[in-house]
Design a protein around this motif. Sequence first.
Motif, PDB file in Angstrom:
ATOM      1  N   TYR A  77      -4.510  35.477  22.757  1.00 13.18           N
ATOM      2  CA  TYR A  77      -2.753  35.569  21.837  1.00 13.18           C
ATOM      3  C   TYR A  77      -3.040  35.120  20.423  1.00 13.18           C
ATOM      4  N   ASP A  96       3.466  29.499  25.159  1.00 22.13           N
ATOM      5  CA  ASP A  96       2.466  31.223  26.070  1.00 22.13           C
ATOM      6  C   ASP A  96       3.748  31.999  26.704  1.00 22.13           C
ATOM      7  N   TYR A 109      -1.279  32.638  18.050  1.00 17.50           N
ATOM      8  CA  TYR A 109      -1.310  31.321  18.323  1.00 17.50           C
ATOM      9  C   TYR A 109      -0.843  30.577  16.945  1.00 17.50           C
ATOM     10  N   VAL A 129       1.750  23.807  24.548  1.00 15.79           N
ATOM     11  CA  VAL A 129       1.806  24.938  24.081  1.00 15.79           C
ATOM     12  C   VAL A 129       3.007  26.346  24.835  1.00 15.79           C
TER      13      VAL A 129
END
Length: 92
Positions: free
Chosen positions: A3, A72, A5, A70
């Motif tokens: 990813y 995600d 981020y 996080v």
Amino acid sequence: MSYAYRVAYTPEARADLIKLGEQLAKTVSAAISAEIAPAPYGGLSVPRPMGGGEWDRTALVAMSAVRYVVSDGEGVDPPTITIVRVINRGAS
């Protein structure tokens, strides 16, 4: 899965950085981008002590303890790391 981020800061984390002073705040912010953003589950990162789950983590970054969350999961675009607190014992 890899990813890209996005890093966001809570108001409390921003206040923590201000307390560090401009130079140290820049160092810690750069270290967060370099060490946590590419791999929020790796390096010196561990699930937050006393619970919180894998998504609620702490890491040692530039001699500061950084607590972050996080986000995600499926449907989260862009995946985000939210810095919750930055603690540096040397800060006054």
